[in-house]
Scaffold this motif. Sequence first.
Motif, PDB file in Angstrom:
ATOM      1  N   TYR A 293       0.832  -1.212   0.000  1.00 22.62           N
ATOM      2  CA  TYR A 293       0.000   0.000   0.000  1.00 22.62           C
ATOM      3  C   TYR A 293       0.863   1.257   0.000  1.00 22.62           C
ATOM      4  N   PHE A 294       0.345   2.318  -0.633  1.00 22.56           N
ATOM      5  CA  PHE A 294       1.005   3.621  -0.669  1.00 22.56           C
ATOM      6  C   PHE A 294       0.004   4.668  -0.201  1.00 22.56           C
ATOM      7  N   THR A 295       0.360   5.392   0.860  1.00 22.02           N
ATOM      8  CA  THR A 295      -0.557   6.383   1.438  1.00 22.02           C
ATOM      9  C   THR A 295      -0.557   7.695   0.675  1.00 22.02           C
ATOM     10  N   GLY A 296       0.384   7.862  -0.210  1.00 20.26           N
ATOM     11  CA  GLY A 296       0.604   9.148  -0.863  1.00 20.26           C
ATOM     12  C   GLY A 296       1.914   9.758  -0.408  1.00 20.26           C
ATOM     13  N   GLU A 297       2.388   9.288   0.763  1.00 32.28           N
ATOM     14  CA  GLU A 297       3.701   9.707   1.265  1.00 32.28           C
ATOM     15  C   GLU A 297       4.554   8.509   1.637  1.00 32.28           C
ATOM     16  N   TYR A 298       3.936   7.540   2.328  1.00 32.68           N
ATOM     17  CA  TYR A 298       4.672   6.359   2.767  1.00 32.68           C
ATOM     18  C   TYR A 298       4.091   5.098   2.113  1.00 32.68           C
ATOM     19  N   SER A 299       4.979   4.141   1.858  1.00 33.42           N
ATOM     20  CA  SER A 299       4.521   2.866   1.323  1.00 33.42           C
ATOM     21  C   SER A 299       5.004   1.729   2.214  1.00 33.42           C
ATOM     22  N   SER A 313       1.455  -4.044   4.606  1.00 28.61           N
ATOM     23  CA  SER A 313       0.211  -3.290   4.641  1.00 28.61           C
ATOM     24  C   SER A 313      -0.729  -3.831   5.712  1.00 28.61           C
ATOM     25  N   ASN A 314      -1.392  -2.895   6.401  1.00 27.86           N
ATOM     26  CA  ASN A 314      -2.360  -3.244   7.440  1.00 27.86           C
ATOM     27  C   ASN A 314      -3.281  -2.039   7.631  1.00 27.86           C
ATOM     28  N   PRO A 315      -4.545  -2.132   7.183  1.00 22.83           N
ATOM     29  CA  PRO A 315      -5.453  -0.988   7.317  1.00 22.83           C
ATOM     30  C   PRO A 315      -5.772  -0.634   8.759  1.00 22.83           C
ATOM     31  N   ALA A 316      -5.455  -1.525   9.694  1.00 21.57           N
ATOM     32  CA  ALA A 316      -5.742  -1.253  11.102  1.00 21.57           C
ATOM     33  C   ALA A 316      -4.615  -0.497  11.788  1.00 21.57           C
ATOM     34  N   ARG A 317      -3.518  -0.215  11.065  1.00 16.76           N
ATOM     35  CA  ARG A 317      -2.395   0.516  11.649  1.00 16.76           C
ATOM     36  C   ARG A 317      -2.084   1.739  10.797  1.00 16.76           C
ATOM     37  N   LEU A 318      -1.540   2.760  11.450  1.00 13.88           N
ATOM     38  CA  LEU A 318      -1.263   4.019  10.763  1.00 13.88           C
ATOM     39  C   LEU A 318       0.173   4.084  10.293  1.00 13.88           C
ATOM     40  N   ALA A 319       0.352   4.659   9.114  1.00 13.87           N
ATOM     41  CA  ALA A 319       1.682   4.982   8.616  1.00 13.87           C
ATOM     42  C   ALA A 319       2.195   6.198   9.378  1.00 13.87           C
ATOM     43  N   PRO A 320       3.475   6.531   9.251  1.00 13.86           N
ATOM     44  CA  PRO A 320       4.019   7.681   9.979  1.00 13.86           C
ATOM     45  C   PRO A 320       3.318   9.005   9.667  1.00 13.86           C
ATOM     46  N   ASP A 321       2.616   9.112   8.522  1.00 14.12           N
ATOM     47  CA  ASP A 321       1.898  10.352   8.206  1.00 14.12           C
ATOM     48  C   ASP A 321       0.485  10.365   8.770  1.00 14.12           C
ATOM     49  N   GLY A 322       0.142   9.350   9.593  1.00  8.01           N
ATOM     50  CA  GLY A 322      -1.164   9.314  10.238  1.00  8.01           C
ATOM     51  C   GLY A 322      -2.269   8.721   9.399  1.00  8.01           C
ATOM     52  N   VAL A 323      -1.953   8.204   8.221  1.00 11.21           N
ATOM     53  CA  VAL A 323      -2.925   7.600   7.312  1.00 11.21           C
ATOM     54  C   VAL A 323      -2.856   6.085   7.457  1.00 11.21           C
ATOM     55  N   PRO A 324      -4.001   5.382   7.416  1.00  8.54           N
ATOM     56  CA  PRO A 324      -3.942   3.912   7.495  1.00  8.54           C
ATOM     57  C   PRO A 324      -3.028   3.334   6.422  1.00  8.54           C
ATOM     58  N   LEU A 325      -2.199   2.375   6.819  1.00 13.02           N
ATOM     59  CA  LEU A 325      -1.238   1.780   5.898  1.00 13.02           C
ATOM     60  C   LEU A 325      -1.856   0.551   5.232  1.00 13.02           C
ATOM     61  N   GLY A 326      -3.007   0.752   4.592  1.00 13.43           N
ATOM     62  CA  GLY A 326      -3.654  -0.351   3.922  1.00 13.43           C
ATOM     63  C   GLY A 326      -5.105  -0.067   3.643  1.00 13.43           C
ATOM     64  N   ASN A 327      -5.752  -1.050   3.007  1.00 11.84           N
ATOM     65  CA  ASN A 327      -7.159  -0.965   2.657  1.00 11.84           C
ATOM     66  C   ASN A 327      -7.748  -2.359   2.827  1.00 11.84           C
ATOM     67  N   PRO A 328      -8.865  -2.499   3.534  1.00  9.54           N
ATOM     68  CA  PRO A 328      -9.393  -3.840   3.797  1.00  9.54           C
ATOM     69  C   PRO A 328      -9.698  -4.644   2.543  1.00  9.54           C
ATOM     70  N   GLU A 329     -10.004  -3.960   1.449  1.00 13.24           N
ATOM     71  CA  GLU A 329     -10.387  -4.664   0.231  1.00 13.24           C
ATOM     72  C   GLU A 329      -9.202  -4.946  -0.688  1.00 13.24           C
ATOM     73  N   THR A 330      -8.201  -4.063  -0.679  1.00 14.89           N
ATOM     74  CA  THR A 330      -7.130  -4.180  -1.673  1.00 14.89           C
ATOM     75  C   THR A 330      -5.735  -4.334  -1.102  1.00 14.89           C
ATOM     76  N   ALA A 331      -5.518  -4.005   0.159  1.00 12.77           N
ATOM     77  CA  ALA A 331      -4.154  -4.018   0.698  1.00 12.77           C
ATOM     78  C   ALA A 331      -4.178  -4.348   2.183  1.00 12.77           C
ATOM     79  N   ASP A 332      -4.177  -5.627   2.479  1.00 10.73           N
ATOM     80  CA  ASP A 332      -4.179  -6.072   3.875  1.00 10.73           C
ATOM     81  C   ASP A 332      -3.262  -7.287   4.007  1.00 10.73           C
ATOM     82  N   MET A 333      -1.959  -7.020   3.906  1.00  8.49           N
ATOM     83  CA  MET A 333      -0.988  -8.093   4.032  1.00  8.49           C
ATOM     84  C   MET A 333      -0.966  -8.675   5.439  1.00  8.49           C
TER      85      MET A 333
END
Length: 494
Positions: A293-299, A313-333
């Motif tokens: 996953y790519f948040t727009g700043e962090y991948s 990737s994990n939509p339940a955790r935040l990347a360093p920019d405060g955005v979820p590092l994943g998407n339940p449908e497309t990016a949930d490693m």
Amino acid sequence: MDRSTLARYGFAAMMMTMAHAALAATPQEVKGHFLDVPALLKKGSDVSTSPLLANIQTPDLQTQPGAAGYRVNSAMLLNTRGKPDGFIVVVDREDGAFTALVNTAARSGLVVGKADGTQTFQEEEKTDEQDDYVVDPRQKAEKSSRVNRSTAPADDTQEITLTVLAGYSDASAQRVGDTVGFALAQIETLNMALRNTGLPHIKAVLAGVSTTSIDYEINGENLGLVQSLFPNHAKADLIASFVSVWNGINGIAYLNGRHSMTHVATTSTFAHEVGHNIGGIHCPQGNGYHYGYFTGEYSSLLCRSGSWYLSYSNPARLAPDGVPLGNPETADMARVWRENAPGKSSGEGNDMTRPVLLNSVAAPSECVDVLDGNMTVGAKVGLWRCDGNNPNQRWNKLYFNEMVQFWLAASPRLCLDDEAISENTRAVVLAQSSCQHIGWTKEGQALRIRGNAADLYLHRPGDNQLNVRMRDSGDTSRSCYWQVLDASSLTPAP
């Protein structure tokens, strides 16, 4: 060696010869001073004496599980503005030697420090984005059923251990210096990524190391040779080949497989490739949640766009920019790991973090012991009173095809072997060069050394004595019988 084996190795050698002509410039070793490891391991010290960490805040290195004789330390890094800036892993020994993986926005690579204080640095080469995974031809039929359709429960409480064999060419072993220390550093990078993903219950451990004389470049054809190049740890969950030849590609792996190839100068490529082994693909491009996953700043590790973070990737955790590092449908490693890791872990592989004792059935108080603690090649091995804390008795049990090897935990380069001292008598000794060729078959509770026309067995001739002897097929003497005990509890080990 049979004809089919010769053919495989001949094919590999031919491929190596053809490939060398077109290789890119291999990253070179540079001598100098790069890391002040004693200072880094001291809490509250600064990084001014570690040139590779310029513009990095002083890291708070945390000690992690390793192997006997090695200390593993790691930390995520922040730059002087407090922004995430890579990671560092340092594996050091009591003699002052160390192996370090350093990853920052400015420079990344492998630092090897010797006991005499000299250091070398091999800088990680950046590569263009490209496919670095292939489907194992033997698993094509399984592919559709294994991706996103696991039957394993997504259980965050189940402890899962993946055993990793680290395989080297002679050339790559020379590059890394300490094959065990290097493997522990790479495995800790994977474990850091799993912890950052929120999966501390899943971990990788070192099963053992193996070498081959063949040096080879990273490509799909050579990936297919990995199992035949390192056949002696067939029960390891993952077989990771580390190479020194660089052809512009840092790594490759089988998707949903267990084999990978990684260049020795890379810092996070091994963790990236294991992400493919577990079932993950790069940035979202199709159906399924098995993507990075790519948040727009962090991948995340698999996507690798923009600034990347050591996490899957994990939509339940935040990347360093405060955005979820994943998407339940497309990016949930994280979900892929929870579902597929239990099936990947066989429970049969070796674990160098759990030493064992070799205990005599005929004399339950006696265990195989390195006499007088002489941990050198050719030193005699005998029997002594069992003590789970005695480093002279603690062995790493390593699978070798259908056989087992016993490597000294306190000095993992040494294994249990035999040598002739007379026509009919063989002593038990420590060996090094033959560690890849000696194995013991388990017949009931007897241990028979392989590779001999005669049947030679590990034998207790008397009190505190040990040798190797011939044994008739009908001989049921308890003096040739042994049990493997867990050194931490003195109970039978699996």
